[in-house]
Design a protein around this motif. Structure first.
Motif, PDB file in Angstrom:
ATOM      1  N   TYR A 166       0.841  -1.198   0.000  1.00 53.81           N
ATOM      2  CA  TYR A 166       0.000   0.000   0.000  1.00 53.81           C
ATOM      3  C   TYR A 166       0.878   1.250   0.000  1.00 53.81           C
ATOM      4  CZ  TYR A 166      -3.882  -3.054   1.316  1.00 53.81           C
ATOM      5  OH  TYR A 166      -4.829  -4.026   1.333  1.00 53.81           O
ATOM      6  N   LYS A 167       0.328   2.337  -0.469  1.00 53.89           N
ATOM      7  CA  LYS A 167       1.071   3.602  -0.466  1.00 53.89           C
ATOM      8  C   LYS A 167       0.945   4.256   0.908  1.00 53.89           C
ATOM      9  CE  LYS A 167       0.461   4.308  -5.433  1.00 53.89           C
ATOM     10  NZ  LYS A 167      -0.126   5.166  -6.504  1.00 53.89           N
ATOM     11  N   THR A 168       1.479   3.550   1.900  1.00 58.69           N
ATOM     12  CA  THR A 168       1.452   4.022   3.292  1.00 58.69           C
ATOM     13  C   THR A 168       2.865   3.922   3.853  1.00 58.69           C
ATOM     14  OG1 THR A 168       0.975   1.810   4.175  1.00 58.69           O
ATOM     15  CG2 THR A 168      -0.921   3.185   3.574  1.00 58.69           C
ATOM     16  N   ALA A 169       3.067   4.429   5.064  1.00 60.70           N
ATOM     17  CA  ALA A 169       4.402   4.472   5.664  1.00 60.70           C
ATOM     18  C   ALA A 169       5.033   3.097   5.798  1.00 60.70           C
ATOM     19  CB  ALA A 169       4.333   5.154   7.023  1.00 60.70           C
ATOM     20  N   ASP A 170       4.237   2.056   6.101  1.00 60.40           N
ATOM     21  CA  ASP A 170       4.802   0.725   6.286  1.00 60.40           C
ATOM     22  C   ASP A 170       4.272  -0.298   5.287  1.00 60.40           C
ATOM     23  OD1 ASP A 170       2.254   0.056   7.219  1.00 60.40           O
ATOM     24  OD2 ASP A 170       2.813   0.292   9.316  1.00 60.40           O
ATOM     25  N   GLY A 171       3.484   0.155   4.310  1.00 57.33           N
ATOM     26  CA  GLY A 171       3.000  -0.739   3.262  1.00 57.33           C
ATOM     27  C   GLY A 171       1.713  -1.472   3.582  1.00 57.33           C
ATOM     28  N   THR A 172       1.195  -1.336   4.824  1.00 58.50           N
ATOM     29  CA  THR A 172      -0.067  -2.004   5.166  1.00 58.50           C
ATOM     30  C   THR A 172      -1.215  -0.995   5.166  1.00 58.50           C
ATOM     31  OG1 THR A 172       0.298  -1.726   7.558  1.00 58.50           O
ATOM     32  CG2 THR A 172       1.109  -3.755   6.534  1.00 58.50           C
ATOM     33  N   GLY A 173      -2.426  -1.508   5.021  1.00 55.72           N
ATOM     34  CA  GLY A 173      -3.609  -0.664   4.891  1.00 55.72           C
ATOM     35  C   GLY A 173      -3.849   0.217   6.112  1.00 55.72           C
ATOM     36  N   VAL A 174      -4.348   1.419   5.863  1.00 54.35           N
ATOM     37  CA  VAL A 174      -4.628   2.385   6.926  1.00 54.35           C
ATOM     38  C   VAL A 174      -6.133   2.545   7.091  1.00 54.35           C
ATOM     39  CG1 VAL A 174      -4.448   4.824   7.580  1.00 54.35           C
ATOM     40  CG2 VAL A 174      -2.467   3.635   6.619  1.00 54.35           C
ATOM     41  N   ARG A 175      -6.576   2.573   8.348  1.00 55.57           N
ATOM     42  CA  ARG A 175      -7.996   2.737   8.650  1.00 55.57           C
ATOM     43  C   ARG A 175      -8.197   3.750   9.768  1.00 55.57           C
ATOM     44  NH1 ARG A 175     -11.629  -1.205   6.948  1.00 55.57           N
ATOM     45  NH2 ARG A 175     -10.704  -2.670   5.485  1.00 55.57           N
ATOM     46  N   PRO A 186     -11.165  -7.755   7.835  1.00 51.27           N
ATOM     47  CA  PRO A 186     -10.941  -6.416   7.330  1.00 51.27           C
ATOM     48  C   PRO A 186      -9.470  -6.045   7.209  1.00 51.27           C
ATOM     49  CG  PRO A 186     -11.690  -6.325   9.593  1.00 51.27           C
ATOM     50  CD  PRO A 186     -11.822  -7.748   9.151  1.00 51.27           C
ATOM     51  N   TRP A 187      -8.583  -6.787   7.923  1.00 55.12           N
ATOM     52  CA  TRP A 187      -7.163  -6.517   7.807  1.00 55.12           C
ATOM     53  C   TRP A 187      -6.581  -7.212   6.592  1.00 55.12           C
ATOM     54  CZ3 TRP A 187      -9.748  -9.336  11.263  1.00 55.12           C
ATOM     55  CH2 TRP A 187      -9.538 -10.716  11.246  1.00 55.12           C
ATOM     56  N   CYS A 188      -7.425  -8.019   5.889  1.00 56.56           N
ATOM     57  CA  CYS A 188      -6.967  -8.782   4.735  1.00 56.56           C
ATOM     58  C   CYS A 188      -7.361  -8.127   3.414  1.00 56.56           C
ATOM     59  CB  CYS A 188      -7.584 -10.188   4.748  1.00 56.56           C
ATOM     60  SG  CYS A 188      -7.363 -11.117   6.260  1.00 56.56           S
ATOM     61  N   ARG A 189      -8.380  -7.283   3.435  1.00 59.98           N
ATOM     62  CA  ARG A 189      -8.901  -6.738   2.180  1.00 59.98           C
ATOM     63  C   ARG A 189      -7.934  -5.735   1.559  1.00 59.98           C
ATOM     64  NH1 ARG A 189     -13.843  -6.635   5.201  1.00 59.98           N
ATOM     65  NH2 ARG A 189     -13.709  -4.421   5.558  1.00 59.98           N
ATOM     66  N   ARG A 190      -7.760  -5.805   0.261  1.00 65.59           N
ATOM     67  CA  ARG A 190      -6.983  -4.774  -0.431  1.00 65.59           C
ATOM     68  C   ARG A 190      -7.877  -3.557  -0.556  1.00 65.59           C
ATOM     69  NH1 ARG A 190      -2.245  -5.813  -2.437  1.00 65.59           N
ATOM     70  NH2 ARG A 190      -2.064  -4.207  -3.984  1.00 65.59           N
ATOM     71  N   ASP A 191      -7.955  -2.830   0.506  1.00 65.21           N
ATOM     72  CA  ASP A 191      -8.958  -1.756   0.633  1.00 65.21           C
ATOM     73  C   ASP A 191      -8.274  -0.520   1.181  1.00 65.21           C
ATOM     74  OD1 ASP A 191     -11.003  -0.098   1.268  1.00 65.21           O
ATOM     75  OD2 ASP A 191     -12.125  -1.575   2.450  1.00 65.21           O
ATOM     76  N   ARG A 192      -8.160   0.516   0.360  1.00 65.12           N
ATOM     77  CA  ARG A 192      -7.485   1.738   0.796  1.00 65.12           C
ATOM     78  C   ARG A 192      -8.472   2.757   1.350  1.00 65.12           C
ATOM     79  NH1 ARG A 192      -4.769  -0.557  -3.244  1.00 65.12           N
ATOM     80  NH2 ARG A 192      -2.499  -0.530  -3.256  1.00 65.12           N
TER      81      ARG A 192
END
Length: 316
Positions: free
Chosen positions: A230-239, A306-312
């Motif tokens: 993901y385009k986030t600081a650590d590559g994992t999804g942000v919520r 929800p931590w598995c979905r490729r969902d930005r």
């Protein structure tokens, strides 16, 4: 004299915290639940409400009841004079809703229709509805606000929330004496400061933090995190995560808003701040002093949580 508030699905995670806040705010909650997501305790009470009683030192009025049971609803409204309803009852697992769409539409939509009809028959015209940010679908812009288009839901759970919102909005337009607050949640987490109530789902958790907690205490071996690009600081999804007590206090504010004869109002309940999956895991490790084993995998075709979905989108 204290007002009585009917709380449907009040033995669940969010409902039980709202029951506690209702008592603290001087209301008398009357809780109904069918034990679909609740654990039975002693004294004919769900365990969550038994613990709420211990925290507040007051008896919680409870009746085992399914909102699909029209006769039981009628009898309940004849027994109590409610000033408003907080509506949490319904099926809520995103993945399960894809597998059992008719069951979700039957329980969530038909149950709500029967509740609204019973309210109308007994002159109760104020309702706070537990909705979800899933009604927004894929975002056209961020951050999401209440003016964002709705209806682009990607699963039957989200669609059922959207359809219920539309029913309530139409009702308020047609009958001007109705008042409704539609609360669109982002991601509720946490527990009451007493530690006596919180999120402890039966079976495999559908949400991130209870799964993380179960790994931390050794109930599960590891947490699968799907996707690290993901385009986030650590590559994992942000919520966007909101503490459940803050969420519950939002419901008390909504009750007060109903007193203004507000018609139908919509509010997001979130913080506006995003945290990544890995940030949440590290926070749990720091708080618990336990290591949370993480297994990073490629994104699956059938995600389990929800931590598995490729969902930005950053929402539940």
């Amino acid at each position: 004299m204290a007002e009585k508030i009917l709380v449907t699905g009040g033995a669940g995670y969010i409902g039980s915290h709202c029951v506690l806040e209702l008592v603290e705010a001087g209301y008398i909650p009357v809780v109904i639940d069918n034990f679909h997501n609740a654990i039975r305790g002693g004294d004919a009470l769900p365990e969550s409400l038994q613990r709420v009683q211990e925290i507040v030192g007051k008896k919680i009025l409870f009746q085992e009841l399914d909102i699909l049971d029209e006769a039981a609803l009628q009898e309940l409204f004849q027994k109590h004079h409610f000033s408003a309803v907080m509506h949490f009852a319904g099926l809520k697992a995103v993945g399960e809703s894809v597998q059992k769409p008719l069951e979700y539409y039957k329980v969530n939509l038909t149950g709500t229709i029967r509740l609204l009809e019973t309210m109308k028959a007994h002159g109760v015209r104020d309702i706070v509805f537990s909705s979800s940010a899933t009604v927004y679908g894929d975002p056209a812009y961020l951050p999401l606000d209440e003016n964002h288009p709705v209806g682009g839901c990607t699963n039957p759970y989200g669609k059922s929330k959207y359809f219920i919102e539309e029913m309530i909005r139409d009702l308020c337009k047609a009958e001007k004496d109705w008042n409704a607050i539609l609360l669109r949640y982002f991601n509720p987490i946490g527990a009451h400061e007493s530690g006596r109530i919180g999120e402890d789902p039966q079976g495999i958790p559908n949400n991130l933090m209870p799964y993380v907690a179960q790994v931390a205490v050794g109930r599960r071996e590891y947490l699968s995190v799907f996707g690290d690009d993901y385009k986030t600081a650590d590559g994992t999804g942000v919520r966007d995560y909101i503490h459940v007590v803050d969420l519950a206090k939002g419901h008390i504010a909504a009750l007060k808003k109903l007193k203004e004869n507000c018609g139908c109002k919509i509010y997001n309940l979130g913080t506006g701040c995003g945290y990544s999956v890995l940030q949440m895991i590290k926070a749990m490790e720091k708080a618990s002093g336990r290591e949370v084993r993480v297994l990073t995998q490629a994104t699956p075709h059938t995600p389990e949580g929800p931590w598995c979905r490729r969902d930005r989108r950053g929402k539940d």
